[in-house]
Every structure is written in structure tokens, then in C-alpha cells.
Scaffold this motif. Sequence first.
Motif: not given
Length: 283
Positions: A163-189
Motif C-alpha cells: 500500500p506504500k506504492r503509488p496506486a498506478s504502480e501497485r501490482g507491478e513486478h520489480f524492474q531492473l532499477e529496483d533490482c540494481r538498487t536492492w543489490m547495491r544496498l545489499h552488498f553495501w551491507a
Amino acid sequence: MTISQEQNVEMKQKMDMLLASDADLQQEETPVAVNDNDAKATQPTQQQHPTTTRHPFQFIPLSMGGGGRSHVPSPGSRYLMEHEVTLEDLQTVTDKFYELAFQDKTLDKFIRSHNDPHGSRFAKWIHQKLSGSHVWDQDRAARGRGCPVHDRSSAHVAAWYSPKRPASERGEHFQLEDCRTWMRLHFWALRESGVMEKSPSFADYYVRFIAHFVRVYESTAPPFARDALRWSADPKNIEEYIRNGRKMKDVLGLNAYTAADQIPEDELYDREWPYNMEEPSSS
């Protein structure tokens, strides 16, 4: 039918589609039945590896089952869990990752609540995948199937419909930008936790491990894993990220085609990695 009922049906359909698309998710779908004796036998041995310990590097290839489609523990990955990295080490990494993710403008929208034990669950999943223990299955059994989030499929579909996602994006799958952000932060951790320095063998294995598992969420993401690891090695990148309001402005809005120039060609077109059986040549 109410909107919430429609959404529940849609979410169930997407969980089924996600499950059908990935051998690892299928393997995880049915937790192993564990009795009390088995549980004791498969509990991780919490050997205390002092943080000052620095283990020598050894290359350990990913071990694949299911016709090469699913990750399985190997003697090498079990060795890492038994002798170099503890479950506590893993949770240090995952807790640190969620601290960063909660502040990130891209990822936090996918996380419904900061109160759930995200780090603990993630660490147990990693440990089970590498060691063959049942700590994650035991955690899931304690939650029960009635819990809305009881495995990876349900967790990620829940994130898509946060519910924290904008209504227009809700239900959309992860995009490349999401995965790259996720991996960057994860490997930073991973870097900040000290585990990378403590066990370079685990760190090397883990980047390839994540590259394998990120594929189900965005098929173009794996070649960007090594770049995601390098990102946190440069303090200037972190300073710029924080200055930009914790947004990865250099990756947001880019698809695989437009992002291709950001990584070396030999990584973009590498058809062996992360499944290479030998350490890549440094030349």
C-alpha cells in the motif's frame, strides 16, 4: 466482489505464475517436515568465529540441481557455513541491509512494515540454502500457512502490492532499477558488516548466489551484480546517493538496453558467470 477480493484473486494468480516460473521457488514450496530430533541435528552450530579472523580465499562454484535450474548446497557452501560464517554473521548483514532499505526512496515503498523480523527471516533463508539446515523451514512452520507472507513467492507478491506504492504502480513486478538498487544496498551491507573481509570466499560466492536468485524477479538483472558490488567500494558513490535523498539517480528509469553502457562488455555478455566452475582469470 469487492476490490479487496479482486486484488486477493489477482495476487494469488501472480503467486502461482511466479512459482511456476522458477525451480528454486518450486523446491521451497513444500517445507521439509522436521521432527524435534531432526531440528536439533540441523540447527546451525553457532561456532564463534572471532571478527578478527581472516580466512584465506578459495573459489567455490555454485552447485546447481534440477537440471541446472535450482541452487543446492554443496560441500563447499556447507564448509563456509560451518567454519567461516555463522547465522549471526548473516543476520548482521541482513539487519544492516534492512536499515538501509528502510531509508531508501525506491525500496521502502515495497516494505509494508518495518516491524516484521525481515533480517532474521532473510538470514535463515540464506543459511538453509548454503548449509542444508532447516532453520528457514522451521521459521515458516512457526508462522503457519495462515500468515499472509509465508515464503518467497508470497513475500514478493506482497511487496508488489504494498500500500506504500503509488496506486498506478501497485501490482507491478520489480524492474531492473529496483533490482540494481536492492543489490547495491545489499552488498553495501555485506561490506559494512565486516563479513566480506572476514570471509572473502563467502563474499565471492554470495555475489554469484544473489545473481542467480535475482533472475526470477528481473531476467536482465544478473549481469549487473558485480557492478552493484563495486558501487559501495567507492565512498563518493555513497556520498552522492545520500546527497540525492537516498535515490540511485544513475539507475532509476534505465532498462537493460539503456543501462548496458554502465557495465563492462565482458560482464554484460558473460554467458558462464555466475555458474562458472573455475575462478575467472584476472587478466
